[in-house]
Design a protein around this motif. Structure first.
Motif, PDB file in Angstrom:
ATOM      1  N   ASN A   1      61.187 -13.083   7.211  1.00 57.05           N
ATOM      2  CA  ASN A   1      59.858 -12.743   7.622  1.00 57.05           C
ATOM      3  C   ASN A   1      58.815 -12.694   6.711  1.00 57.05           C
ATOM      4  O   ASN A   1      58.140 -11.978   6.115  1.00 57.05           O
ATOM      5  N   VAL A   2      58.523 -13.992   6.073  1.00 61.90           N
ATOM      6  CA  VAL A   2      57.602 -14.260   5.110  1.00 61.90           C
ATOM      7  C   VAL A   2      56.848 -15.439   5.436  1.00 61.90           C
ATOM      8  O   VAL A   2      57.150 -16.454   6.200  1.00 61.90           O
ATOM      9  N   CYS A   3      55.630 -15.594   4.836  1.00 58.39           N
ATOM     10  CA  CYS A   3      54.439 -16.642   5.009  1.00 58.39           C
ATOM     11  C   CYS A   3      53.748 -16.883   3.701  1.00 58.39           C
ATOM     12  O   CYS A   3      53.865 -16.109   2.809  1.00 58.39           O
ATOM     13  N   PRO A   4      53.049 -17.950   3.541  1.00 58.60           N
ATOM     14  CA  PRO A   4      52.249 -18.191   2.449  1.00 58.60           C
ATOM     15  C   PRO A   4      51.329 -17.066   2.022  1.00 58.60           C
ATOM     16  O   PRO A   4      50.909 -16.924   0.889  1.00 58.60           O
ATOM     17  N   ILE A   5      50.848 -16.136   3.023  1.00 57.91           N
ATOM     18  CA  ILE A   5      50.117 -15.085   2.720  1.00 57.91           C
ATOM     19  C   ILE A   5      50.628 -13.962   2.060  1.00 57.91           C
ATOM     20  O   ILE A   5      50.298 -13.498   1.033  1.00 57.91           O
ATOM     21  N   CYS A   6      52.003 -13.441   2.777  1.00 62.79           N
ATOM     22  CA  CYS A   6      52.543 -12.247   2.125  1.00 62.79           C
ATOM     23  C   CYS A   6      53.223 -12.642   0.797  1.00 62.79           C
ATOM     24  O   CYS A   6      53.834 -11.864   0.093  1.00 62.79           O
ATOM     25  N   LEU A   7      53.578 -14.019   0.473  1.00 64.48           N
ATOM     26  CA  LEU A   7      54.076 -14.438  -0.525  1.00 64.48           C
ATOM     27  C   LEU A   7      53.103 -14.705  -1.586  1.00 64.48           C
ATOM     28  O   LEU A   7      53.539 -14.979  -2.721  1.00 64.48           O
TER      29      LEU A   7
ATOM     30  N   SER B   1      53.030  -6.550  13.326  1.00 66.73           N
ATOM     31  CA  SER B   1      53.079  -7.583  12.368  1.00 66.73           C
ATOM     32  C   SER B   1      52.610  -6.972  11.140  1.00 66.73           C
ATOM     33  O   SER B   1      52.287  -5.679  10.908  1.00 66.73           O
ATOM     34  N   LYS B   2      52.778  -7.756   9.954  1.00 64.34           N
ATOM     35  CA  LYS B   2      52.435  -6.932   8.571  1.00 64.34           C
ATOM     36  C   LYS B   2      50.981  -6.653   8.308  1.00 64.34           C
ATOM     37  O   LYS B   2      50.234  -6.904   9.279  1.00 64.34           O
ATOM     38  N   MET B   3      50.625  -6.118   7.196  1.00 58.83           N
ATOM     39  CA  MET B   3      49.309  -5.711   7.089  1.00 58.83           C
ATOM     40  C   MET B   3      48.163  -6.905   6.961  1.00 58.83           C
ATOM     41  O   MET B   3      47.134  -6.628   7.508  1.00 58.83           O
ATOM     42  N   PHE B   4      48.490  -7.969   6.235  1.00 56.22           N
ATOM     43  CA  PHE B   4      47.490  -8.986   6.239  1.00 56.22           C
ATOM     44  C   PHE B   4      47.901 -10.306   6.727  1.00 56.22           C
ATOM     45  O   PHE B   4      47.363 -11.355   6.537  1.00 56.22           O
ATOM     46  N   CYS B   5      49.136 -10.374   7.400  1.00 57.07           N
ATOM     47  CA  CYS B   5      49.357 -11.869   7.996  1.00 57.07           C
ATOM     48  C   CYS B   5      50.008 -11.696   9.278  1.00 57.07           C
ATOM     49  O   CYS B   5      50.215 -10.296   9.760  1.00 57.07           O
ATOM     50  N   SER B   6      50.429 -12.548   9.910  1.00 55.80           N
ATOM     51  CA  SER B   6      51.080 -12.440  11.217  1.00 55.80           C
ATOM     52  C   SER B   6      52.628 -12.413  11.259  1.00 55.80           C
ATOM     53  O   SER B   6      53.356 -12.287  12.329  1.00 55.80           O
ATOM     54  N   CYS B   7      53.124 -12.244  10.013  1.00 60.00           N
ATOM     55  CA  CYS B   7      54.817 -12.011  10.050  1.00 60.00           C
ATOM     56  C   CYS B   7      55.263 -10.843  10.639  1.00 60.00           C
ATOM     57  O   CYS B   7      54.488  -9.632  10.719  1.00 60.00           O
ATOM     58  N   LEU B   8      56.293 -10.942  11.100  1.00 62.88           N
ATOM     59  CA  LEU B   8      56.868  -9.768  11.894  1.00 62.88           C
ATOM     60  C   LEU B   8      57.250  -8.615  10.904  1.00 62.88           C
ATOM     61  O   LEU B   8      57.648  -8.835   9.788  1.00 62.88           O
TER      62      LEU B   8
HETATM   63 ZN   LIG Z   1      53.387 -13.023   6.116  1.00 62.32          ZN
END
Ligand SMILES: [Zn+2]
Length: 501
Positions: free
Chosen positions: A37-43, A19-26
């Motif tokens: 592969n995005v979510c509110p955290i990495c956005l 997963s990414k550095m600070f969220c659970s995105c692939l």
């Molecule tokens: Zn994310």
């Protein structure tokens, strides 16, 4: 060269994590679809909370341990503030004054190049500029990918050494399996800081280049957009030439960031270099300080594989192979492990043969190394494959080594079997039968064939008898041709010598 060359490197590597550095995105920056592969955290949406990726921290510490760094048991993340369209948060989470690793070195041609630090941060998204269009698209799949940055001390002496350093570091990253580290794909990115100083005008102290009393330092230039090992060398060489020409003409070198243009081999000004004050670093308020426990550090230590420098020494000592072979086999972790499993598979054959174990093991380990370097790697290269693509099992390869070593088949038959094995992983013993490559050992059968050949080549037989004994090689060649390469060359040679005497 009239000036002292001062080069430091900053190398970014995208870490191989789920997963990414600070969220659970692939963590998949190369996804076919943009922004999937995005979510509110990495956005960077307001109100979201980043959670550090344990795997990424482990892989960073592992890299540090492998290059002899010290580990900061108390570490933290910091905000690096800058505005850029592909940075959705308006800042990057990085590490400022308490990186995970500090110190250490990599050895290049018997010279230790000291490393300043390794820290962990997140990657940005990607801007896509469509040719001929007046808009830019942004793909945030890469935003938040764990990015490990390694910084060297400014003690690299020339462009060649810088290139070698990058190659060695890539080898380490791949050995540790922490990053694919492909420069062409941007998984490993290198930036070089280059400056030229008047001879005897500076000293290196506390990790810094300082001017001697009464002297002045020339500023350093940062070179970016270096996308291959070759470009590392070209970009630095260009920059050395450019700066020395400026200095020769009493012109000023500006402290700037320049981009390398692959097509014409030149660096071009991008912007005046930022200093760390421009980034207004402060501790990341959403992530508590990191504590690396003794126990965790021990666990990571245990996962560390044997690194190439140690492996090369062990291979030479344990198997008696040459340094060149040891280096070649150790270049790639998979290849080195494959080699060792083939050698260990040979154990069963050695035991069955009843020979002295250790002597035979070393001899076979050498034969295995030779067959890999002279045949296998050549085949793979021709087919543009690497050792990961190979389907031959170490067990079958060991069997082939043994057949050749014991003289059950000759080397040309061995080559044919190997070529066939690359297509299908079959037992060489079976393939020898299938391809009709069984060697002719039978003395009577060979004797009759050789007599025929001597009858046909009376002139050469005369030459031999008149003292030109080297002609025997020609006659052996005729025997091999007549038997389609199946004659046992050793036995055939003995018969030839007997019949000619
Ligand atoms: Zn994310």
């Amino acid at each position: 060269m009239k000036y002292d060359i001062i080069i430091g490197l900053e190398i970014h590597a995208e870490l191989k994590t789920n997963s990414k550095m600070f969220c659970s995105c692939l963590n998949n920056p190369f996804s076919d679809k943009a922004n999937n592969n995005v979510c509110p955290i990495c956005l960077g949406h307001p109100g979201t909370l980043p959670v550090p990726n344990k795997e990424a921290i482990e892989k960073t510490i592992m890299t540090g341990l492998a290059i002899h760094s010290k580990i900061n048991r108390d570490s933290k993340f910091d905000r690096k503030n800058y505005f850029y369209p592909d940075l959705p948060k308006g800042y990057q989470i990085s590490q400022f004054d308490m990186p995970l690793c500090y110190g250490g070195y990599l050895e290049i041609d018997d010279r230790q190049i000291p490393v300043t630090r390794i820290h962990l941060e997140e990657d940005t998204g990607k801007s896509i500029h469509k040719k001929g269009e007046n808009y830019t698209l942004i793909d945030f799949n890469r935003a938040g990918t764990p990015l490990m940055e390694m910084v060297t001390e400014p003690l690299i002496k020339d462009a060649k050494e810088a290139k070698k350093f990058c190659q060695e570091y890539q080898k380490y990253l791949r050995y540790l399996d922490v990053s694919e580290a492909d420069m062409e794909k941007g998984e490993m990115r290198c930036e070089a800081n280059v400056s030229l100083q008047e001879k005897d005008s500076w000293i290196y102290e506390d990790g810094l280049i300082k001017a001697k009393e009464g002297k002045k330092l020339n500023p350093k230039v940062e070179v970016k957009n270096i996308n291959s090992f070759k470009s590392v060398e070209r970009a630095i060489d260009f920059e050395i030439k450019r700066q020395s020409e400026l200095l020769d003409n009493n012109e000023q070198v500006l402290p700037e960031t320049r981009g390398f243009d692959e097509d014409n081999g030149e660096t071009k000004r991008q912007r005046i270099k930022e200093t760390s004050a421009d980034y207004r670093y402060f501790p990341e308020p959403d992530i508590p300080p990191l504590e690396i426990s003794e126990e965790w550090l021990k666990e990571i230590h245990q996962k560390l594989p044997e690194m190439p420098d140690k492996k090369i020494k062990r291979f030479i000592q344990q198997y008696g192979i040459t340094e060149d072979s040891a280096i070649l086999l150790s270049n790639n972790r998979k290849l080195s492990e494959w080699y060792e499993s083939a050698v260990s598979e040979l154990g069963a054959w050695i035991e069955a043969s009843g020979d002295e174990y250790e002597r035979l093991e070393r001899a076979l380990a050498k034969s295995t190394a030779n067959l890999i370097s002279t045949q296998l790697l050549k085949h793979l290269k021709e087919q543009d494959q690497n050792i990961s693509d190979i389907e031959i099992t170490p067990e079958n390869f060991a069997e082939l080594v043994f057949l050749i070593f014991k003289g059950k088949i000759n080397s040309s038959a061995g080559q044919k079997v190997l070529t066939e094995m690359l297509d299908r992983n079959e037992s060489p013993i079976k393939l020898v039968k299938e391809l009709g490559l069984e060697q002719i050992d039978n003395e009577e059968e060979l004797k009759n064939k050789i007599k025929e050949i001597l009858d046909k080549n009376q002139a050469q037989v005369e030459e031999y008898k008149n003292g030109k004994t080297t002609v025997i090689k020609f006659l052996l060649g005729q025997v091999m041709a007549a038997t389609k390469g199946k004659a046992n060359p050793k036995v055939a040679m003995e018969i030839l010598e007997k019949l000619l005497s």
